[in-house]
Enzyme design. Structure first.
Site, PDB file in Angstrom:
ATOM      1  N   HIS A 192       3.376  -8.226 -14.909  1.00  0.00           N
ATOM      2  CA  HIS A 192       2.527  -9.418 -14.749  1.00  0.00           C
ATOM      3  C   HIS A 192       1.120  -9.011 -14.359  1.00  0.00           C
ATOM      4  O   HIS A 192       0.174  -9.755 -14.573  1.00  0.00           O
ATOM      5  CB  HIS A 192       3.128 -10.379 -13.717  1.00  0.00           C
ATOM      6  CG  HIS A 192       3.387  -9.781 -12.375  1.00  0.00           C
ATOM      7  ND1 HIS A 192       4.300  -8.770 -12.185  1.00  0.00           N
ATOM      8  CD2 HIS A 192       2.854 -10.032 -11.156  1.00  0.00           C
ATOM      9  CE1 HIS A 192       4.311  -8.440 -10.903  1.00  0.00           C
ATOM     10  NE2 HIS A 192       3.446  -9.183 -10.257  1.00  0.00           N
ATOM     11  N   LYS A 199       3.405   0.292 -11.573  1.00  0.00           N
ATOM     12  CA  LYS A 199       3.232   1.464 -10.697  1.00  0.00           C
ATOM     13  C   LYS A 199       4.545   1.815 -10.036  1.00  0.00           C
ATOM     14  O   LYS A 199       5.310   0.940  -9.639  1.00  0.00           O
ATOM     15  CB  LYS A 199       2.203   1.074  -9.606  1.00  0.00           C
ATOM     16  CG  LYS A 199       1.764   2.196  -8.743  1.00  0.00           C
ATOM     17  CD  LYS A 199       0.648   2.982  -9.375  1.00  0.00           C
ATOM     18  CE  LYS A 199       0.227   4.174  -8.564  1.00  0.00           C
ATOM     19  NZ  LYS A 199       1.161   5.314  -8.646  1.00  0.00           N
ATOM     20  N   LYS A 228       7.180  -5.002  -3.464  1.00  0.00           N
ATOM     21  CA  LYS A 228       6.348  -4.256  -2.521  1.00  0.00           C
ATOM     22  C   LYS A 228       4.856  -4.486  -2.789  1.00  0.00           C
ATOM     23  O   LYS A 228       4.092  -4.790  -1.882  1.00  0.00           O
ATOM     24  CB  LYS A 228       6.680  -2.768  -2.688  1.00  0.00           C
ATOM     25  CG  LYS A 228       6.185  -1.873  -1.624  1.00  0.00           C
ATOM     26  CD  LYS A 228       6.661  -0.441  -1.877  1.00  0.00           C
ATOM     27  CE  LYS A 228       8.177  -0.337  -1.895  1.00  0.00           C
ATOM     28  NZ  LYS A 228       8.679   1.047  -1.977  1.00  0.00           N
ATOM     29  N   ASP A 247      -0.488  -7.102  -1.431  1.00  0.00           N
ATOM     30  CA  ASP A 247      -1.575  -7.541  -2.325  1.00  0.00           C
ATOM     31  C   ASP A 247      -2.177  -6.400  -3.131  1.00  0.00           C
ATOM     32  O   ASP A 247      -3.407  -6.250  -3.207  1.00  0.00           O
ATOM     33  CB  ASP A 247      -2.698  -8.232  -1.516  1.00  0.00           C
ATOM     34  CG  ASP A 247      -2.246  -9.562  -0.952  1.00  0.00           C
ATOM     35  OD1 ASP A 247      -1.417 -10.221  -1.606  1.00  0.00           O
ATOM     36  OD2 ASP A 247      -2.691  -9.931   0.149  1.00  0.00           O
ATOM     37  N   LYS A 251       9.389   2.527 -12.047  1.00  0.00           N
ATOM     38  CA  LYS A 251       9.936   3.724 -11.387  1.00  0.00           C
ATOM     39  C   LYS A 251      10.503   4.632 -12.467  1.00  0.00           C
ATOM     40  O   LYS A 251      10.936   4.167 -13.526  1.00  0.00           O
ATOM     41  CB  LYS A 251      11.065   3.324 -10.426  1.00  0.00           C
ATOM     42  CG  LYS A 251      11.374   4.376  -9.406  1.00  0.00           C
ATOM     43  CD  LYS A 251      10.427   4.278  -8.216  1.00  0.00           C
ATOM     44  CE  LYS A 251      10.740   5.292  -7.148  1.00  0.00           C
ATOM     45  NZ  LYS A 251       9.955   5.036  -5.943  1.00  0.00           N
ATOM     46  N   SER A 291      -2.267   4.877  -3.054  1.00  0.00           N
ATOM     47  CA  SER A 291      -2.250   5.195  -4.490  1.00  0.00           C
ATOM     48  C   SER A 291      -3.214   4.282  -5.246  1.00  0.00           C
ATOM     49  O   SER A 291      -3.904   4.709  -6.176  1.00  0.00           O
ATOM     50  CB  SER A 291      -0.846   4.986  -5.071  1.00  0.00           C
ATOM     51  OG  SER A 291      -0.087   6.157  -4.941  1.00  0.00           O
TER      52      SER A 291
HETATM   53  P1  NAD Z   1      11.442  13.924   0.026  1.00  0.00           P
HETATM   54  O1  NAD Z   1      12.196  14.479  -1.095  1.00  0.00           O
HETATM   55  O2  NAD Z   1      10.131  14.524   0.375  1.00  0.00           O
HETATM   56  O3  NAD Z   1      12.327  13.899   1.345  1.00  0.00           O
HETATM   57  C1  NAD Z   1      13.622  13.385   1.440  1.00  0.00           C
HETATM   58  C2  NAD Z   1      14.298  14.150   2.548  1.00  0.00           C
HETATM   59  O4  NAD Z   1      15.575  13.569   2.831  1.00  0.00           O
HETATM   60  C3  NAD Z   1      14.534  15.608   2.202  1.00  0.00           C
HETATM   61  O5  NAD Z   1      13.962  16.396   3.210  1.00  0.00           O
HETATM   62  C4  NAD Z   1      16.059  15.727   2.153  1.00  0.00           C
HETATM   63  O6  NAD Z   1      16.507  16.983   2.594  1.00  0.00           O
HETATM   64  C5  NAD Z   1      16.480  14.630   3.088  1.00  0.00           C
HETATM   65  N1  NAD Z   1      17.846  14.166   2.875  1.00  0.00           N
HETATM   66  C6  NAD Z   1      18.548  14.057   1.733  1.00  0.00           C
HETATM   67  N2  NAD Z   1      19.791  13.610   1.970  1.00  0.00           N
HETATM   68  C7  NAD Z   1      19.888  13.445   3.306  1.00  0.00           C
HETATM   69  C8  NAD Z   1      20.924  13.018   4.180  1.00  0.00           C
HETATM   70  N3  NAD Z   1      22.111  12.685   3.729  1.00  0.00           N
HETATM   71  N4  NAD Z   1      20.668  12.960   5.521  1.00  0.00           N
HETATM   72  C9  NAD Z   1      19.446  13.287   5.981  1.00  0.00           C
HETATM   73  N5  NAD Z   1      18.431  13.705   5.207  1.00  0.00           N
HETATM   74  C10 NAD Z   1      18.655  13.784   3.889  1.00  0.00           C
HETATM   75  O7  NAD Z   1      11.273  12.361  -0.292  1.00  0.00           O
HETATM   76  P2  NAD Z   1      10.250  11.343   0.367  1.00  0.00           P
HETATM   77  O8  NAD Z   1       9.082  11.244  -0.526  1.00  0.00           O
HETATM   78  O9  NAD Z   1      10.076  11.669   1.789  1.00  0.00           O
HETATM   79  O10 NAD Z   1      11.064   9.972   0.221  1.00  0.00           O
HETATM   80  C11 NAD Z   1      12.021   9.552   1.179  1.00  0.00           C
HETATM   81  C12 NAD Z   1      12.315   8.063   0.945  1.00  0.00           C
HETATM   82  O11 NAD Z   1      11.098   7.311   1.049  1.00  0.00           O
HETATM   83  C13 NAD Z   1      12.890   7.740  -0.419  1.00  0.00           C
HETATM   84  O12 NAD Z   1      13.746   6.631  -0.312  1.00  0.00           O
HETATM   85  C14 NAD Z   1      11.643   7.323  -1.216  1.00  0.00           C
HETATM   86  O13 NAD Z   1      11.950   6.523  -2.330  1.00  0.00           O
HETATM   87  C15 NAD Z   1      10.888   6.576  -0.148  1.00  0.00           C
HETATM   88  N6  NAD Z   1       9.452   6.442  -0.392  1.00  0.00           N
HETATM   89  C16 NAD Z   1       8.657   7.539  -0.567  1.00  0.00           C
HETATM   90  C17 NAD Z   1       7.285   7.361  -0.756  1.00  0.00           C
HETATM   91  C18 NAD Z   1       6.334   8.532  -0.881  1.00  0.00           C
HETATM   92  O14 NAD Z   1       5.125   8.316  -0.867  1.00  0.00           O
HETATM   93  N7  NAD Z   1       6.807   9.759  -0.978  1.00  0.00           N
HETATM   94  C19 NAD Z   1       6.741   6.073  -0.803  1.00  0.00           C
HETATM   95  C20 NAD Z   1       7.578   4.982  -0.611  1.00  0.00           C
HETATM   96  C21 NAD Z   1       8.925   5.182  -0.402  1.00  0.00           C
END
Ligand code: NAD
Length: 466
Positions: free
Chosen positions: A60, A65, A89, A94, A101, A358
């Site tokens: 929309h 993103k 989100k 906004d 994804k 971002s």
């Molecule tokens: P990442 O890969 O950098 O880190 C994830 C971490 O979780 C790793 O260190 C991994 O070892 C750990 N992990 C995996 N399984 C696990 C378990 N069972 N118990 C404990 N730790 C465990 O990923 P990230 O970028 O930090 O993303 C983490 C979450 O945040 C995800 O759900 C992602 O979608 C969300 N997220 C990330 C961003 C971003 O900017 N990176 C933005 C919004 C949301």
């Protein structure tokens, strides 16, 4: 129940409060386009096949993103679920983007950097050629298993395929600075979550409702996940808020220290050794799943989805859950936690800081100028003029050391963080206003706000409305 089913149930719950018709709810929930690709890459004289997806939940507002995940657990359902979360989100904070994804089914730890580069370029080539990556249509960012390195490779691939596109740098965000990234993006999600927590503690009525102690520093915190989001959040909470983080978990276990872990030492150790197993900083336990059940004031799942489900919900012993990860609490567990009066600040709001910064990066890329470049020195001169004027009128002389501290024009990181703080604080207050009005949970109120904003774009005579 799948991840996407869970998200859809949250949507239905709030859409019904808004009295949306069933056909409108179905339309909002649906993934608008989806691509599945198989990529063959020759490694050690053998062709390795990788399956990947990119889902566009909404368009929309363009571009759509959302992150790009590399994990052996990636599948179509999860990709669609995560794409839909991006729609809700962006609306909450906004940000003028649709939701998308992507993911590749791969364990990145099994490949060298050179091999990952080849795989990423092959994957990106398919997505670009099919119209699923471009600065105007669809813009990936880092997620689990990816970082600025992968984003840089995708940008290079796009540039070589579309050299005529002057905005090529805006085809991904979360890039290294030299490639058009923005200062502060790597830390943005964690820093944004810190802003959420700070704003929570400014609302003493909410703090009282959750039975937290009045000051952030007096509450014990448990964080699951020490990746990009978890480690940056922990670092900010520790250094800026003096927070007591009593446990941090990773997939091989968790580190516990009832007096609080020294996060700076842990970060240093983790960077060098790629593990949090440090006996000097706390006691290490080999059972990763037990972390979520620890007694604490604030529980922050920052790893993966479904950390709290109907299987372990009864063992949760916290006052509030702050969803740093996407989808860490299942729909059924959410109901149970609500019944027990445990407040949950939901993912679609809490971790939105990443997409906020971002957005700033993308704006920087398409406007071809760094934030603050034009006005920084001008701002400094104005502050200096003001100090001189005060000195003149009061017949005093301000100490040069004081002057050098005060006279500081905003640089790119200052501006990115200022915009981030503003976005997170505004959203908190908008959600809270709705929560007080509709008398529902924080999550229902957040979806309510998001759907209310999105509805304006959906019409009965065709979608999207242009
Ligand atoms: P990442 O890969 O950098 O880190 C994830 C971490 O979780 C790793 O260190 C991994 O070892 C750990 N992990 C995996 N399984 C696990 C378990 N069972 N118990 C404990 N730790 C465990 O990923 P990230 O970028 O930090 O993303 C983490 C979450 O945040 C995800 O759900 C992602 O979608 C969300 N997220 C990330 C961003 C971003 O900017 N990176 C933005 C919004 C949301």
């Amino acid at each position: 129940m799948s991840f996407k089913d869970n998200v859809d149930l949250y949507v239905e719950q709030s859409a019904k409060l808004l009295k949306f018709s069933d056909d409108l709810i179905d339309h909002i929930k649906s993934t608008h386009s989806l691509i599945k690709v198989n990529v063959g890459v020759e490694i050690d004289k053998k062709i390795h096949n990788f399956t990947g997806w990119r889902a566009v939940h909404s368009e929309h507002i363009l571009p759509s993103k959302g992150g790009m995940r590399y994990s052996i657990n990636v599948d179509q359902d999860d990709t669609e679920a995560l794409a839909s979360l991006m729609t809700y989100k962006c609306a909450i904070v906004d940000i003028p983007f649709g939701g998308s994804k992507g993911g590749l089914k791969i364990n990145p730890k099994n490949y060298t950097e050179q091999q990952l580069r080849l795989i990423t370029k092959a994957f990106a080539t398919k997505l670009i050629n099919k119209g699923f990556i471009s600065p105007a249509i669809n813009v990936p960012a880092p997620d689990v298993g990816t970082s600025e390195k992968e984003m840089d490779w995708i940008k290079d691939t796009y540039k070589s395929l579309r050299p005529e596109d002057i905005n090529y740098r805006g085809c991904v965000t979360g890039k290294p600075i030299h490639s058009g990234g923005i200062n502060g993006r790597k830390e943005a999600t964690g820093r944004g979550i810190e802003e959420v927590i700070r704003e929570l503690f400014r609302h003493k009525d909410v703090v009282k409702e959750t039975k937290l102690k009045n000051e952030l520093k007096d509450n014990s915190i448990v964080i699951q996940g020490f990746g990009n989001v978890g480690s940056n959040l922990a670092e900010h909470l520790y250094n800026r808020d003096n927070a007591k983080i009593i446990a941090i978990g990773e997939s091989n276990g968790y580190l516990y220290n009832k007096n609080g872990i020294n996060i700076n030492s842990l970060n240093k150790f983790y960077k060098k050794n790629k593990t949090i197993k440090n006996k000097k900083l706390g006691k290490f336990y080999n059972q990763p799943n037990e972390l979520i059940e620890l007694e604490c004031d604030i529980l922050i799942p920052a790893a993966l989805e479904n950390a709290i489900t109907i299987k372990n919900v009864k063992k949760i012993k916290t006052k509030i859950i702050i969803e740093a990860a996407n989808g860490p609490v299942s729909f059924e567990a959410d109901k149970e936690l609500n019944k027990r009066g445990i407040m949950i600040l939901p993912d679609i709001y809490v971790n939105a800081g990443g997409v906020v910064v971002s957005y700033f990066e993308w704006v920087k890329n398409i406007s071809h100028i760094r934030f603050g470049r034009v006005e920084k020195r001008f701002q400094e001169r104005k502050i200096l003029d003001l100090i001189n004027l005060i000195d003149q009128k009061t017949n005093t002389k301000t100490n040069p050391e004081v002057i050098s501290k005060i006279v500081h024009g905003a640089n790119e990181e200052d501006l990115a963080y200022s915009g981030l703080e503003d976005s997170m604080r505004n959203a908190f207050n908008e959600i809270l206003e709705i929560k007080k009005r509709i008398k529902r949970s924080f999550r229902e109120s957040t979806y309510y706000l998001s759907l209310q904003k999105i509805r304006k774009f959906y019409t009965s005579d065709g979608f999207p409305k242009r």
